[in-house]
Design an enzyme around this catalytic site. Structure first.
Site, PDB file in Angstrom:
ATOM      1  N   ARG A  31       0.826  -1.206   0.000  1.00 30.36           N
ATOM      2  CA  ARG A  31       0.000   0.000   0.000  1.00 30.36           C
ATOM      3  C   ARG A  31       0.858   1.253   0.000  1.00 30.36           C
ATOM      4  NH1 ARG A  31       2.587   2.016   3.322  1.00 30.36           N
ATOM      5  NH2 ARG A  31       2.603   1.800   5.576  1.00 30.36           N
ATOM      6  N   GLU A  37      -0.790   9.998   8.560  1.00 30.64           N
ATOM      7  CA  GLU A  37       0.359   9.202   9.011  1.00 30.64           C
ATOM      8  C   GLU A  37       0.501   9.263  10.523  1.00 30.64           C
ATOM      9  OE1 GLU A  37       1.604   6.656   7.276  1.00 30.64           O
ATOM     10  OE2 GLU A  37       2.208   8.067   5.716  1.00 30.64           O
ATOM     11  N   HIS A  38       0.721   8.078  11.097  1.00 30.85           N
ATOM     12  CA  HIS A  38       0.851   7.930  12.547  1.00 30.85           C
ATOM     13  C   HIS A  38      -0.434   8.386  13.255  1.00 30.85           C
ATOM     14  CE1 HIS A  38       4.977   6.489  12.745  1.00 30.85           C
ATOM     15  NE2 HIS A  38       5.207   7.274  11.704  1.00 30.85           N
ATOM     16  N   ASP A  40      -3.237   6.114  12.947  1.00 30.38           N
ATOM     17  CA  ASP A  40      -4.082   4.913  13.144  1.00 30.38           C
ATOM     18  C   ASP A  40      -4.100   4.443  14.596  1.00 30.38           C
ATOM     19  OD1 ASP A  40      -1.480   3.829  12.915  1.00 30.38           O
ATOM     20  OD2 ASP A  40      -2.065   2.222  11.531  1.00 30.38           O
ATOM     21  N   GLY A 128      11.131  -3.556   3.125  1.00 29.57           N
ATOM     22  CA  GLY A 128      11.765  -2.474   3.889  1.00 29.57           C
ATOM     23  C   GLY A 128      11.595  -1.109   3.246  1.00 29.57           C
ATOM     24  N   GLY A 130       8.753   0.653   3.224  1.00 35.55           N
ATOM     25  CA  GLY A 130       7.630   1.395   3.798  1.00 35.55           C
ATOM     26  C   GLY A 130       6.353   1.258   2.982  1.00 35.55           C
ATOM     27  N   SER A 132       4.567  -1.617   3.083  1.00 35.28           N
ATOM     28  CA  SER A 132       3.846  -2.708   3.748  1.00 35.28           C
ATOM     29  C   SER A 132       4.042  -4.069   3.102  1.00 35.28           C
ATOM     30  CB  SER A 132       2.349  -2.402   3.814  1.00 35.28           C
ATOM     31  OG  SER A 132       2.140  -1.339   4.655  1.00 35.28           O
ATOM     32  N   SER A 133       5.282  -4.407   2.862  1.00 37.73           N
ATOM     33  CA  SER A 133       5.551  -5.762   2.367  1.00 37.73           C
ATOM     34  C   SER A 133       5.135  -6.779   3.433  1.00 37.73           C
ATOM     35  CB  SER A 133       7.025  -5.925   2.022  1.00 37.73           C
ATOM     36  OG  SER A 133       7.830  -5.628   3.143  1.00 37.73           O
ATOM     37  N   ASP A 178      -2.224  -0.868   7.599  1.00 40.10           N
ATOM     38  CA  ASP A 178      -1.628  -1.642   6.508  1.00 40.10           C
ATOM     39  C   ASP A 178      -2.423  -2.910   6.205  1.00 40.10           C
ATOM     40  OD1 ASP A 178       0.200   0.336   6.934  1.00 40.10           O
ATOM     41  OD2 ASP A 178       1.701  -0.954   7.887  1.00 40.10           O
TER      42      ASP A 178
END
Ligand code: GLA
Length: 391
Positions: A31, A37-38, A40, A128, A130, A132-133, A178
């Site tokens: 995603r 951001e920050h 949730d 890595g 950012g 959302s792997s 995510d």
């Protein structure tokens, strides 16, 4: 690579590894968060979209070992074996298979036992970065287990199960964004998610004149691993000082009145969260009205707030945003900001579609000139969430 191509590749690699074709194939996307951001884990709003980058898992029932799960990652040629006759527990921190392992544990605790199977995993979500792997890996595993066990979970429950896997098996105290977007993403839509009520609202984004351009700075400042948990704690402390359950219940005026009750760091963290929740709701209105200059301005404001008040940006992310700002609306950029947890990873920019190529080339060469690091850029339309490809 499209999802169809990636699925085909994964099926072929499965056959090479295990000597027969897969019976099931499941996929889930990464995603990008457009804004919010920050927020949730502060019960606020987030506004992400699924991207056209997926994790795909192909699987078939185990042939000889009915109570063993074998997971192979096409990337690292690494294999994990899970013995279903023993209680599951997390592998040492950092092991990639902790994510699927945690999801399998979640299904077992719901009495949804998949039995033994062999699986092969492929992904086009950069690890890595950012994007959302990890959620893509959790949610694709959950989608596979739904097919194997023949029982679909409620989408909210599914996202929460995946989040729990990340908390308990990967040791990352993430919020719900995510996993929710990876489960619920819809083509041509952003997801406005109220993280308190967990009520999702799909907001169409079909205007062909704009596109989202993602720039991976290709840096990850590993030293800052504990910073995420620290931010959560600082937000909780600020909420407590204000006498509210979470920062969602506070507004700017309340924060000013309560300023003396907290230290200056907690104050700045709270100022970010409170203003970011507001920006997110405004941005959703902007998207609904196709008011791209306004959405772009809100993205820049979000970035400044994350950089100065929340302190989760880094010089490389700031460099991309500065380059975007220099290009400006005339050059086709409406707005740009860091996306995801921070300390490296990606930026997201809202750009004019017919100028994507020129913008990408300029950002790539300028970024490399200023940082001596090669970035990776790609465009994505809002994509579909988790899906069963075969089963
Ligand atoms: C990470 C977490 C999310 C969210 C973002 C910041 O991606 O997994 O839950 O908190 O950081 O918005």
């Amino acid at each position: 690579m499209t999802l169809a191509e990636l699925s085909q590749q994964t099926a072929q690699d499965f056959e090479k590894a295990y000597g027969r074709p897969p019976q099931w194939i499941a996929a889930a996307p990464g995603r990008v968060n457009v804004i919010g951001e920050h927020t949730d884990y502060n019960d606020g709003f987030v506004f992400p979209m699924a991207i056209e980058r997926y994790t795909v898992i192909a699987a078939a029932p185990a042939r000889n070992a009915a109570k063993t799960i074998q997971l192979r990652s096409a990337q690292g040629d690494s294999t994990a074996t899970i013995d279903l006759t023993k209680p599951l527990k997390p592998a040492p921190k950092g092991a990639w298979f902790n994510y699927p392992l945690g999801v399998i544990a979640g299904f077992l605790s719901r009495n949804q036992n998949p039995g033994g199977f062999e699986a092969l995993i492929h992904s086009t979500v950069p690890v890595g970065g950012g994007l959302s792997s990890s959620a893509a890996l959790e949610v694709s595993t959950a989608t596979l287990l739904e097919v194997i066990t023949g029982k679909k979970l409620d989408p909210v429950e599914k996202a929460l199960l995946a989040q729990k896997a990340e908390h308990e098996y990967a040791g990352m105290p993430c919020g719900i964004m995510d996993q929710f977007i990876s489960v619920m993403g819809r083509k041509d839509h952003l997801l406005l998610l109220d993280c308190r009520s967990r009520k999702p609202e799909l907001v169409p984004m079909t205007d062909p004149s704009v596109a989202l351009l993602i720039t991976n700075t290709n840096v990850k400042h590993e030293l800052t691993g504990g910073e995420y948990a620290k931010r959560r704690a600082q937000c909780e402390a600020a909420a407590k000082a204000l006498g509210v359950a979470s920062l969602r219940d506070a507004d700017a005026e309340m924060l000013e009145r309560g300023r003396s009750k907290m230290d200056s760091v907690a104050y700045r963290r709270a100022r970010h969260v409170i203003s970011e929740i507001e920006r997110t709701l405004h941005a959703a209105e902007g998207v609904r009205a196709s008011n791209w200059p306004t959405v772009g301005q809100l993205m820049y404001a979000s970035h400044s707030s994350l950089r100065d008040d929340y302190e989760v940006s880094c010089p490389e992310l700031d460099t991309v945003v500065a380059i975007a700002q220099e290009i400006g609306i005339k050059g086709g950029v409406y707005g740009c900001r860091m996306t995801g947890g921070g300390f490296g990873g990606c930026t997201v920019a809202l750009v004019k579609s017919d100028q994507v190529k020129a913008i990408s080339d300029h950002v790539a060469s300028e970024y490399e000139k200023r940082t001596r690091i090669k970035p990776t850029l790609f465009e994505s339309r809002p994509a579909a969430g988790a899906t069963v490809v075969k089963g």
